[in-house]
Design an enzyme around this catalytic site. Sequence first.
Site, PDB file in Angstrom:
ATOM      1  CD1 TRP A 328     151.392 -14.835  -4.362  1.00 39.13           C
ATOM      2  CD2 TRP A 328     150.919 -12.916  -3.320  1.00 39.13           C
ATOM      3  NE1 TRP A 328     150.399 -15.092  -3.449  1.00 39.13           N
ATOM      4  CE2 TRP A 328     150.087 -13.933  -2.791  1.00 39.13           C
ATOM      5  CE3 TRP A 328     150.787 -11.622  -2.820  1.00 39.13           C
ATOM      6  CZ2 TRP A 328     149.158 -13.688  -1.771  1.00 39.13           C
ATOM      7  CZ3 TRP A 328     149.852 -11.385  -1.814  1.00 39.13           C
ATOM      8  CH2 TRP A 328     149.055 -12.409  -1.294  1.00 39.13           C
ATOM      9  CG  ASP A 329     153.930 -17.974  -2.795  1.00 34.92           C
ATOM     10  OD1 ASP A 329     153.203 -17.451  -3.643  1.00 34.92           O
ATOM     11  OD2 ASP A 329     153.679 -19.080  -2.274  1.00 34.92           O
ATOM     12  CD  GLU A 470     145.352 -18.365  -5.697  1.00 32.68           C
ATOM     13  OE1 GLU A 470     145.342 -19.558  -5.346  1.00 32.68           O
ATOM     14  OE2 GLU A 470     146.330 -17.804  -6.199  1.00 32.68           O
ATOM     15  CE  LYS A 581     144.131 -21.529  -1.680  1.00 30.67           C
ATOM     16  NZ  LYS A 581     144.658 -21.659  -3.048  1.00 30.67           N
ATOM     17  CD  GLN A 582     145.885 -16.709  -0.059  1.00 29.57           C
ATOM     18  OE1 GLN A 582     145.583 -17.780  -0.545  1.00 29.57           O
ATOM     19  NE2 GLN A 582     147.055 -16.154  -0.239  1.00 29.57           N
TER      20      GLN A 582
END
Length: 719
Positions: A328-329, A470, A581-582
């Site tokens: 998806w980046d 994640e 994580k993000q």
Amino acid sequence: MSDLWQISEDTFDPQSQHHKETIFTIGNGYLATRGAFEEGYPDDRRGTFVHGVFDDVPIIFTELVNAPDWLPFIISLEDERFSLDTGTVEKFHRSLDLRTGVLTRIVHWKSPGGRRAEITFERFISLADQHTMLIRCQVVPKFDGEIEFRASLNGNTDTESIAHWHWIGQGTREETIYLHNRTRSTRIELASAMRFLVVAGKPLFDNFCNVENTPTRVIVMNAHPGEPIALEKYVSIVTSRDTPAVVNSAIEHVNNIADWHTALDLNTQGWAQEWARSDVVIEGDEESQTALRFNIFQLLIAAPRHDDRVSIGAKTLSGFGYRGHIFWDTEIFMLPMFTYTNPHIARNMLNYRYRNLTAARQNALLKGFEGARFPWESADTGEEVTPTWVPNQNDRTSLIRIWTGDIQIHISADIAYATYQYWKVTGDDDWFVEKGAEIILDTAKFWASRAEWNTEAGYYEYNNVIGPDEYHEHVDNNAFTNRMAQWNMQTALEVLDWLKSHAPARAIELINQLDLSAERLARWRHVIANIYLPAQQSGLIEQFDGYFNLKDIDLAAMEPRHKSIQSILGIEGANQTQVIKQPDVLILLYLLGEHYSAEDIKVNYDYYTPHTDHTYGSSLGPSIQSIMACRVGKPNDAYEHFIRAVRADLQDMRGNARDGIHAASAGGLWQAVVFGFAGLHITPEGWSANPSLPTHWKRLKFHFLHQGELQEVDIKRDE
Ligand code: BGC
């Protein structure tokens, strides 16, 4: 003022060799080559990656293959071979000119036997002819004697210890040398061809060494103190993805190179055009200016200009990390820069997804669903290629189960989002009618079939998923996933209405092909109206069911630390905390910002920011965090997050830049400047900018295309 287009260094540190190989990667969107030395260095990780050249591997299915090496260029002063690990390096300078993609290295070297020479290597991969690359080497000897130069094409490469290439043949056609290889499983042929020329100095001897899989040309030159010797190596690479006649084609391309200066001029013109579209000017912050250009450069050299069967992997074409796979980046982090500045490249990358719709349908079916479910990791065929198990680095006797390929399903909505964004920004109706609409409709079909009705609660939900964060696996009702799925289905209905009025024949075609019956659309509406979207009275969104009940640990109290929370607490340990994580909820608020009030954004920003592993969590996070800090009026915080992204690769913030460029961070950096600091916003009426520049920035200027028209944003701070 320093030249803000140069990435340079004056010492060579073997400890950072692999990191620097990544940093000094050059390329042209067809292929890219890591910045390893022409003459080699112990333990170097040489790498040339050609888009689309994948081959099979155990466990991780398929990987982008390290191509035959076109760099080898060996110099011996008499019988002493030049290498930075022997003799004395009296001067070292390496620089990458971002303006033109020319990589230069100057070394003043004294051999162990006391012979001195000043050696300059320059190389570039042409933007004018994507199949050609050139090396020029000048040597100024400081002794009398002979210097031997060996230039080869080397088919004995491996990809992290896996050999992918068969040797098919090699030879010469007049002065041109060629090598012909084929990948073992996918049977992609690759031909490389080479010319090796003396442009200054007197050759004494010139020979072709027909070593199998490493055809080499050897030229011995007379050396006199102070008299420059110069040789040029021209190379071409062509694969059977381009043409069946690979050898002839490679020879033709390399023979078409007139000379170094002409090829360089053409390349420079190509880059001038790229930068006219893509440059972003920052005044008042040299570090950010250079880093931003570096990151844009890294995306541009990986961008498929002439091929719509490939897309950019998480590590671009600059390293072995993630085996060239696409995540998806690409759509959420990298694509916006192309959509806004280079729409034809964005279209190529979206076509890659379109071409893989059949595989995405198969992927949905395999899991028992309808529609198109894009793979979490994608390669050449569009099948799911996420490894299921990987070795546990901390315990060699066990394996770790990777669940992302099974349940990180939000990628299908992310691709639909990028498709829609491309359409709205470019106004490319023709493409949208032909291809884009189908992506949005078929992913919507997947979402409707994947939604589960909870009879007790009376709503639809998505259970057992992984959201963008994640650190938490197997969660139910991840807010990002649920809301993006709803957006996908809502948008699909809007798209279908639009098609009915603007392209009725295509609407009918798609209705029949995808079976968009009245009942099916009724189900979509029902799911849209009844999907569970967790939010509290205050506007605070729970990231997933039960997240607020998890252990709330104080991240600030754990400073200073040099590892991610997951490495400190372990996978299960991190899973039980609220540390993320993000950004997860925050990225949702970024993507669908117009649906949320300023107050909602603030409440969530304030809650999730201290719970995020900003420095050692995902490299995808800081740019989004920076944009959201701008949205809540915190420019200092925005800058702090932005700088993390600025330094991600150049300063190897996570210690893994050796594996390749963090491409999502690179694309996110562009978004942080354009949508964060400049506050660019597309509206139905046009666009607006709502700047919140860091206090020391004096000016921010860039261009973008809106509905095909070039726009300029030029923000100057009043003195
Ligand atoms: C991130 C993902 C990302 C992947 C590839 C992971 O560490 O959490 O969001 O897609 O890396 O860059």
